[in-house]
Design a protein around this motif. Structure first.
Motif, PDB file in Angstrom:
ATOM      1  N   SER A  50     -27.370  67.593  -1.308  1.00 44.58           N
ATOM      2  CA  SER A  50     -27.133  66.312  -1.975  1.00 44.58           C
ATOM      3  C   SER A  50     -26.112  66.580  -3.083  1.00 44.58           C
ATOM      4  N   ARG A  51     -24.947  65.933  -3.018  1.00 46.73           N
ATOM      5  CA  ARG A  51     -23.805  66.333  -3.832  1.00 46.73           C
ATOM      6  C   ARG A  51     -23.576  65.447  -5.049  1.00 46.73           C
ATOM      7  N   LEU A  52     -23.404  66.111  -6.189  1.00 45.06           N
ATOM      8  CA  LEU A  52     -22.858  65.500  -7.395  1.00 45.06           C
ATOM      9  C   LEU A  52     -21.460  66.073  -7.560  1.00 45.06           C
ATOM     10  N   SER A  61     -14.764  68.569   0.649  1.00 43.62           N
ATOM     11  CA  SER A  61     -15.604  69.556  -0.025  1.00 43.62           C
ATOM     12  C   SER A  61     -17.088  69.249   0.064  1.00 43.62           C
ATOM     13  N   ASN A  62     -17.446  68.251   0.873  1.00 42.32           N
ATOM     14  CA  ASN A  62     -18.861  67.932   1.056  1.00 42.32           C
ATOM     15  C   ASN A  62     -19.592  69.098   1.725  1.00 42.32           C
ATOM     16  N   GLN A  63     -20.880  69.116   1.531  1.00 39.21           N
ATOM     17  CA  GLN A  63     -21.736  70.154   2.110  1.00 39.21           C
ATOM     18  C   GLN A  63     -22.836  69.507   2.953  1.00 39.21           C
ATOM     19  N   PRO A  64     -23.460  70.300   3.849  1.00 38.79           N
ATOM     20  CA  PRO A  64     -23.250  71.705   4.171  1.00 38.79           C
ATOM     21  C   PRO A  64     -21.798  71.976   4.571  1.00 38.79           C
ATOM     22  N   PHE A  65     -21.287  73.107   4.090  1.00 39.31           N
ATOM     23  CA  PHE A  65     -19.878  73.472   4.241  1.00 39.31           C
ATOM     24  C   PHE A  65     -19.804  74.688   5.145  1.00 39.31           C
ATOM     25  N   SER A  66     -19.011  74.574   6.216  1.00 33.68           N
ATOM     26  CA  SER A  66     -18.966  75.643   7.219  1.00 33.68           C
ATOM     27  C   SER A  66     -17.574  76.227   7.373  1.00 33.68           C
ATOM     28  N   ILE A  67     -17.529  77.520   7.545  1.00 34.88           N
ATOM     29  CA  ILE A  67     -16.330  78.236   7.976  1.00 34.88           C
ATOM     30  C   ILE A  67     -16.780  79.185   9.084  1.00 34.88           C
ATOM     31  N   ASP A  68     -16.157  79.016  10.249  1.00 38.20           N
ATOM     32  CA  ASP A  68     -16.529  79.835  11.406  1.00 38.20           C
ATOM     33  C   ASP A  68     -18.034  79.730  11.651  1.00 38.20           C
ATOM     34  N   GLU A  69     -18.748  80.828  11.621  1.00 39.91           N
ATOM     35  CA  GLU A  69     -20.166  80.839  11.956  1.00 39.91           C
ATOM     36  C   GLU A  69     -21.066  80.895  10.716  1.00 39.91           C
ATOM     37  N   ASN A  94      -6.764  81.806   3.755  1.00 39.70           N
ATOM     38  CA  ASN A  94      -6.228  80.438   3.656  1.00 39.70           C
ATOM     39  C   ASN A  94      -7.325  79.479   3.221  1.00 39.70           C
ATOM     40  N   PHE A  95      -6.957  78.530   2.362  1.00 41.13           N
ATOM     41  CA  PHE A  95      -7.912  77.554   1.832  1.00 41.13           C
ATOM     42  C   PHE A  95      -7.490  76.143   2.223  1.00 41.13           C
ATOM     43  N   LYS A  96      -8.490  75.294   2.455  1.00 45.85           N
ATOM     44  CA  LYS A  96      -8.244  73.900   2.832  1.00 45.85           C
ATOM     45  C   LYS A  96      -8.639  72.918   1.739  1.00 45.85           C
ATOM     46  N   THR A  97      -9.331  73.414   0.694  1.00 39.07           N
ATOM     47  CA  THR A  97      -9.777  72.537  -0.392  1.00 39.07           C
ATOM     48  C   THR A  97      -9.417  73.182  -1.729  1.00 39.07           C
ATOM     49  N   GLN A  98      -9.696  72.464  -2.799  1.00 41.64           N
ATOM     50  CA  GLN A  98      -9.565  72.992  -4.157  1.00 41.64           C
ATOM     51  C   GLN A  98     -10.937  73.250  -4.771  1.00 41.64           C
ATOM     52  N   SER A  99     -11.962  73.331  -3.954  1.00 45.14           N
ATOM     53  CA  SER A  99     -13.339  73.399  -4.451  1.00 45.14           C
ATOM     54  C   SER A  99     -13.792  74.832  -4.692  1.00 45.14           C
TER      55      SER A  99
END
Length: 608
Positions: A50-52, A61-69, A94-99
């Motif tokens: 639950s995101r603030l 940048s929402n979660q659950p946040f996944s990269i690969d496995e 490499n990054f896709k967000t600023q989070s």
């Protein structure tokens, strides 16, 4: 700052339980909610978030946040995420967000379980690594962010709050009465002496620890950081002042990072006033402060608060403690905290959190832990005198105490400046009057004071026990719950690992000078913090009297306290009646009455 919950076990969790749990998590994260479930051959994993939104407010940048496995749910802030991102980018990541969320998970992919060694921040998180078939849990160095655990034959549940575990596991948890007795008799400083919580079989992942849960549900706990006292005997006082100033400014600069508005809790003490003044004068931050005032002169800090506000010309909100609605508000707090409210301070603190939220702020900074880093409590002066006892200038330290601090001390033990000279084990002032309070129980309870060994210095060992087991853990627990009840993130700039290491390298003799505790802090903010606050010797503390909250002479209030509630199954009601009708003024008795009311409300709510 967010809410997390999850499970790894033999059987899947019902979707209704997951959705009901997410509904309970809304105040911790009103901006986005989601969950992921992984059904493997031998086990199931569910991750709830639950995101603030604080850093990088975009959906990416929402979660659950996944990269690969690997999938992450995370509560807290990695303050040095900018520097970590730059380093990892230099290594080809490499990054896709600023989070900071993505930085955390990429750090795990790069460093593995040792990623936590590189973080400066506050966190509790869970990473499910499908490649390894394991769940990786971790909690920050000082235990700023909570992570509760519930281990059952079915599986292991974890969460930011106990209520999430109750909901997700669909369990009725049994009350831990031993912990209730501990709270009543020994007070809040005893609550983190053991691994107990107010519910049986619920514990917390320890501070500075990670845990790996494998596919067989075996758990391995890893302590990744151990606080140490490594005094540099040749450090000059000028080095101590300049070094601390560097670390304090660096810490505050990192903790001002936010994509949403940030406010400041301001008391009349040097700790919070220094943070506010540095933010305004060193970093040109548009400061907004929130303060609460008690009309009881023992705790009223209005003059000092006003001095800082006038010096900075900042936006400010000052709240006076109301007596109306005490019982209803306390009921709501106990219900939300899943526990008695630990101290009167955190009842009144809830008004600050509410006001901060109503005015649109999402983050607040407070002055927690400066006392435990640099001396600040009255007993630190007694301990410091003990440390200075063999120095040729001891008589000056003693005269400084007699002419200054000694004039303000009320605790009968601490009025003896040489308290520790004949008996270094004296700790009776910490659980003050606990022998009296034990006499209110109709069953035996006697738990002797204990402490952990960290180092040979009596002063520093005491301060580290306060930091990790007595004073700071309850503050962090209550800060987190009060803030998140109103969807706010709380930050504590003094809880910085580099600052801790530096402070615990400063020679003891530098800590108290000319009768001033926190001398290093006071000198480091000369020219930044106004002198009225900087040079004020009296410590009032963020506190209030029970009489500022509720009129104990009012017959309706007396009737409520003395009603046939479950607390009187083990507390002598007639003794409590005599106590409240005597209208006591001593601080320890004020706390005890508050605790009695809290336990009664807690049992009514949770004694299923």
């Amino acid at each position: 700052m967010c809410g997390i919950a999850g499970y790894i076990g033999k059987e899947p969790i019902a979707t209704d339980n997951i959705r009901n749990t997410l509904s309970l998590m809304l105040n911790r994260g009103p901006d986005h909610q989601a969950f992921k479930t992984f059904n493997e051959q031998k086990y199931t994993v569910s991750l709830l978030h639950s995101r603030l939104g604080i850093i990088d407010l975009e959906e990416r940048s929402n979660q659950p946040f996944s990269i690969d496995e690997c999938t992450l749910v995370f509560n807290g802030e990695i303050y040095n995420h900018v520097e970590l991102r730059e380093y990892l980018q230099g290594k080809g990541v490499n990054f896709k967000t600023q989070s900071d969320t993505e930085v955390l998970l990429q750090s795990y992919l790069y460093y593995g379980k040792d990623c936590v060694q590189h973080f400066e921040g506050m966190w509790s998180f869970a990473i499910y690594d499908r490649r390894k078939g394991q769940l990786f849990l971790s909690r920050d160095r000082f235990g700023e962010k909570p992570l509760y655990l519930y281990r059952t034959p079915r599986g292991i549940f974890f969460a930011s709050e106990v209520k999430y575990i109750r909901s997700l596991s669909d369990s009725l948890l049994d009350i831990n009465y031993q912990h209730l007795y501990r709270y009543l008799v020994n007070g809040y400083k005893s609550l983190y002496k053991t691994g107990d919580t107010f519910f049986k079989n619920i514990d917390e992942l320890p501070y500075a620890s990670s845990m790996i849960v494998d596919s067989e549900l075996s758990c391995k706990t890893i302590r990744y950081w151990q606080p140490k006292c490594s005094i540099k005997a040749d450090m000059k006082i000028e080095e101590a002042i300049e070094g601390f100033k560097h670390h304090l400014l660096t810490s505050i600069k990192l903790r001002l990072r936010s994509d949403v508005p940030l406010a400041f809790c301001l008391s009349g003490g040097v700790d919070s006033s220094a943070i506010v003044s540095i933010a305004a004068k060193a970093f040109n931050y548009d400061v907004a402060t929130f303060s609460i005032i008690d009309s009881d002169e023992r705790y009223n800090e209005y003059d000092n608060i006003r001095a800082t506000i006038d010096d900075l010309g900042c936006k400010h909100t000052i709240i006076e403690i109301p007596q109306d609605g005490f019982i209803d508000r306390l009921k709501a707090l106990v219900n939300y905290h899943d526990a008695p409210v630990y101290t009167i301070s955190y009842y009144i603190h809830s008004f600050l959190s509410e006001s901060i939220s109503k005015q649109g702020y999402r983050v607040v900074a407070s002055g927690t832990a400066a006392d435990e880093l640099l001396t600040g409590y009255y007993d630190h002066f007694n301990l410091h005198l003990y440390e200075m006892r063999d120095r040729p200038d001891y008589s000056k330290y003693l005269a400084d105490w007699q002419n200054n601090t000694g004039r303000f001390v009320r605790n009968p033990y601490l009025r003896n400046p040489e308290l520790y000279f004949n008996d270094t084990s004296i700790r009776a002032h910490i659980y003050l009057d606990n022998n009296v309070f034990a006499g209110y129980l109709n069953r035996d309870f006697n738990e002797e004071f204990s402490e952990q060994y960290y180092c040979d210095s009596l002063l520093r060992n005491r301060m580290m026990n306060e930091l990790f087991h007595e004073a700071v853990p309850p503050i962090l627990h209550e800060d987190d719950l009060n803030s998140m009840m109103f969807s706010i993130e709380n930050r504590s700039p003094y809880l910085d690992s580099n600052m801790f290491d530096f402070c615990y390298s400063i020679p003891n003799e530098h800590l108290i000078q000319n009768g001033y505790g926190k001398f290093i802090l006071r000198e480091s903010v000369k020219g930044l913090l106004n002198d009225k606050v900087r040079l004020d010797r009296q410590k009032k503390g963020f506190n209030a009297s029970i009489h500022s909250l509720i009129d104990l002479n009012n017959s309706d209030n007396q009737a409520f306290i003395l009603d046939d509630g479950p607390v009187y199954d083990f507390v002598d009601k007639e003794k409590v009646r005599t106590l409240i009708q005597s209208n006591p003024q001593d601080n320890s008795y004020s706390k005890f009455i508050f605790n009695i009311i809290n336990v009664n409300l807690f049992l009514r709510q949770f004694n299923c």
